[in-house]
Design an enzyme around this catalytic site. Structure first.
Site, PDB file in Angstrom:
ATOM      1  N   GLU A   9     -40.535  15.620  -2.328  1.00 50.50           N
ATOM      2  CA  GLU A   9     -40.020  15.858  -0.978  1.00 50.50           C
ATOM      3  C   GLU A   9     -39.839  14.558  -0.194  1.00 50.50           C
ATOM      4  OE1 GLU A   9     -38.891  18.493   0.664  1.00 50.50           O
ATOM      5  OE2 GLU A   9     -38.722  17.413   2.556  1.00 50.50           O
ATOM      6  N   SER A  13     -42.450   2.052  -8.157  1.00 50.74           N
ATOM      7  CA  SER A  13     -42.344   2.364  -9.594  1.00 50.74           C
ATOM      8  C   SER A  13     -43.598   3.058 -10.095  1.00 50.74           C
ATOM      9  CB  SER A  13     -42.135   1.100 -10.407  1.00 50.74           C
ATOM     10  OG  SER A  13     -40.925   0.497 -10.055  1.00 50.74           O
ATOM     11  N   TYR A  51     -33.338   5.073  -8.563  1.00 53.87           N
ATOM     12  CA  TYR A  51     -33.513   6.245  -9.421  1.00 53.87           C
ATOM     13  C   TYR A  51     -32.632   6.176 -10.662  1.00 53.87           C
ATOM     14  CZ  TYR A  51     -36.012   8.152  -5.422  1.00 53.87           C
ATOM     15  OH  TYR A  51     -36.890   8.336  -4.398  1.00 53.87           O
ATOM     16  N   LYS A  52     -31.404   5.726 -10.486  1.00 51.41           N
ATOM     17  CA  LYS A  52     -30.481   5.677 -11.627  1.00 51.41           C
ATOM     18  C   LYS A  52     -30.967   4.687 -12.675  1.00 51.41           C
ATOM     19  CE  LYS A  52     -26.040   7.432 -10.315  1.00 51.41           C
ATOM     20  NZ  LYS A  52     -24.634   7.211 -10.009  1.00 51.41           N
ATOM     21  N   LEU A  94     -43.061  -4.837  -5.119  1.00 52.58           N
ATOM     22  CA  LEU A  94     -44.332  -5.202  -5.754  1.00 52.58           C
ATOM     23  C   LEU A  94     -44.709  -4.206  -6.851  1.00 52.58           C
ATOM     24  CD1 LEU A  94     -46.244  -5.995  -2.439  1.00 52.58           C
ATOM     25  CD2 LEU A  94     -45.264  -7.661  -4.027  1.00 52.58           C
ATOM     26  N   GLU A 112     -34.072   6.976   8.124  1.00 53.59           N
ATOM     27  CA  GLU A 112     -32.961   7.907   7.914  1.00 53.59           C
ATOM     28  C   GLU A 112     -32.254   8.237   9.219  1.00 53.59           C
ATOM     29  OE1 GLU A 112     -35.227  11.049   6.079  1.00 53.59           O
ATOM     30  OE2 GLU A 112     -34.713  10.414   4.065  1.00 53.59           O
ATOM     31  N   ASN A 135     -27.651   6.309   1.009  1.00 58.45           N
ATOM     32  CA  ASN A 135     -28.875   5.573   0.678  1.00 58.45           C
ATOM     33  C   ASN A 135     -28.721   4.908  -0.688  1.00 58.45           C
ATOM     34  OD1 ASN A 135     -31.467   4.599   0.403  1.00 58.45           O
ATOM     35  ND2 ASN A 135     -32.487   6.541   0.890  1.00 58.45           N
ATOM     36  N   GLU A 186     -19.688  18.198  -6.683  1.00 56.91           N
ATOM     37  CA  GLU A 186     -19.754  19.283  -5.705  1.00 56.91           C
ATOM     38  C   GLU A 186     -19.981  18.816  -4.284  1.00 56.91           C
ATOM     39  OE1 GLU A 186     -22.606  20.704  -8.227  1.00 56.91           O
ATOM     40  OE2 GLU A 186     -21.005  21.258  -9.603  1.00 56.91           O
TER      41      GLU A 186
END
Lengths: 205, 169
Positions: free
Chosen positions: B91, B106, B139-140, B102, B28, B132, B151
Site C-alpha cells: 500500500e 531494496s 520497480y522495473k 543506501l 504525491e 512517478n 488500459e
C-alpha cells in the site's frame, strides 16, 4: 477485476416489492425473485464456474489458475482471505443449464493511509441471462452494508477497465468517483454519504 | 555507510508511521487527503484483526540529523485474486529523502518478497502514479511488469520467479 453488469435503465417502470427475505423486482416482462446471502463452502463450485465465465468474457480463461478447492480453502479457513456473497434464484427460474446461483461478489478488506479501513470489491458478476433485474445492485449494496456494520469501513474501492463503459456508468450512477482522471489509473471509490446511501439501499435479510 | 535495521512495526511506532505517511502524501502532492489519525492507525494495525502489516526501517540516533530514528516504512496487506489466489499488496512504501541510495528501499522490498513467498502468495501487487518515473524505474529494474500499459492505468506486479530472485539476493 472485471465487472459485467448492464445498467438498470434497460427496464422501464420498475416497481419494488419487499417480501420477507427477498427483494422482488417487477419489470414489464418478468417477475424475478432473488436472494442475496453469504456464500458457503458448497457454493465454491458455482463461484468457480462464474469466475471462469467472467474470464472467458474478457478472453483470458487461461489466466484462471486456482480450482474451486483452493477457493474453498482460502475463503473458508480460520482467517479467510476474502468474503463472498451469492445471488440465488428459485428453482423455477433456474438457468438454461439448471443453475440457481446466478451472481456473486467477492471482496476483502484493505487499508488506505489517507482514510483508513476500506472494503475492496474484487469481482462482481451476474450471469448474462439474469441481468437487468437489480441483482448487481443488490450484491453491491449488500457489500456496502456488511462492510459498514462489520468493519466500520469508510470507503469502498474497486477498479474497472477503462473500456468497460457499462460498468463505469453503473458505478457512477451510484455516486462513485473515478480517482484516475488526474492520476493516470482507474480506481473507483464510494465514501461518506454515497456509501451510506448504497448501504441503505441493501436488500433486507 | 549507514547501518539500519528493518523490523516489524510496534504500537509505539504509530506516530512515526503517520509522519511518514504524510511525507509520502506531500511528495504525491496530496497531503491534505490524509485524514487518518494516530488513534485509528493504532486500532487498525494493532487490534484483534489488523487491517495492515507494517515494516519500519530504523537508524541509530547518531546517524539522524533530526530527532527521528524511524526513517522508512512499508505498509502492506493480503488481498485475493480469484484467478491466482493470495497476493501481497503493497500500500505505501517510503524512505526519507536523506536516507535514499543506501539500499534501504531494496532491502525492504526484498524482505516483503520473502514474506510473500513464505505466505504462499502468487504475486506482489501495487499501484504507482504514471508521473512517478523514479519509482517506476526502481520497480522495473527488479523485474516488475506493468499490467496496465494498454488500459490507461499503472498496476505493477512482481511475479513468483522474480520474487524468488529477490529473496535469494
Amino acid at each position: 477485476m472485471c465487472f459485467l453488469l448492464t445498467p438498470l435503465d434497460k427496464v422501464s417502470t420498475p416497481l419494488w416489492l419487499k417480501k420477507k427475505n427477498t427483494l422482488v423486482f417487477v419489470s414489464s416482462a418478468v417477475v424475478m425473485n432473488f436472494k442475496i446471502r453469504a456464500a458457503t463452502k458448497e457454493d465454491c463450485k458455482d463461484i468457480s464456474r462464474m469466475i471462469m465465465e467472467l474470464a472467458v468474457y474478457v478472453k483470458m480463461p487461461d489466466q484462471v489458475k486456482i480450482s474451486h478447492e483452493e477457493l474453498q480453502r482460502d475463503g473458508f479457513c480460520q482467517n479467510p482471505f476474502f468474503e463472498c456473497l451469492v445471488a440465488e434464484i428459485p428453482k423455477e427460474h433456474k438457468s438454461k443449464e439448471g443453475f440457481t446461483v446466478v451472481g456473486y461478489v467477492l471482496y476483502f478488506y484493505t487499508y488506505s493511509t489517507r482514510k483508513g479501513s476500506t472494503v475492496y470489491l474484487e469481482d462482481l458478476y451476474v450471469m448474462p441471462e439474469f441481468r437487468g433485474n437489480g441483482i448487481g445492485t443488490g450484491l453491491l449494496s449488500k457489500v456496502a452494508e456488511v462492510a459498514k456494520k462489520k468493519k466500520q469501513c469508510v470507503q469502498l474501492q474497486l477498479s474497472v477497465f477503462d473500456w468497460n463503459t457499462p460498468s463505469r456508468d453503473f458505478y457512477a450512477a451510484k455516486g462513485a468517483q473515478d480517482l484516475t482522471d488526474t492520476e493516470g489509473w482507474h480506481f473507483i471509490c464510494f465514501d461518506g454519504q454515497n456509501l451510506d446511501n448504497l448501504a441503505n439501499g441493501a436488500p433486507k435479510d | 555507510m549507514a547501518s539500519f535495521i528493518l523490523r516489524r512495526a510496534e504500537p509505539k511506532d504509530v506516530s512515526d508511521i503517520l509522519r511518514l505517511i504524510k511525507e509520502l502524501a506531500k511528495f504525491e502532492e496530496m497531503e491534505e487527503k490524509v485524514i487518518l489519525t494516530e488513534k485509528e492507525l493504532l486500532e487498525d494495525g494493532f487490534g484483534d484483526h489488523p487491517f495492515y502489516h507494517c515494516l519500519v526501517a530504523e537508524v541509530p540516533k547518531e546517524q539522524s540529523s533530526e530527532e527521528y530514528t524511524v526513517i522508512g516504512f512499508a505498509m502492506y496487506y493480503f488481498t485475493y485474486d480469484p484467478w491466482i489466489g493470495k497476493l501481497l499488496y503493497l500500500e505505501d512504501f517510503f524512505v526519507m529523502q536523506e536516507f535514499r541510495g543506501l539500499g534501504i528501499g531494496s532491502e525492504i522490498l526484498r524482505r516483503l518478497s520473502e514474506t510473500a513467498v513464505k505466505t504462499r502468495c502468487s504475486s506482489m501487487h501495487f499501484i504507482v502514479a504514471e508521473n512517478n518515473t523514479k519509482s517506476i524505474e526502481f520497480y522495473k529494474r527488479r523485474g516488475a511488469a506493468d499490467l496496465s500499459s494498454e488500459e490507461g492505468w499503472r498496476l505493477f506486479e512482481i511475479d513468483k520467479a522474480d520474487l524468488l530472485k529477490m529473496t535469494s539476493k
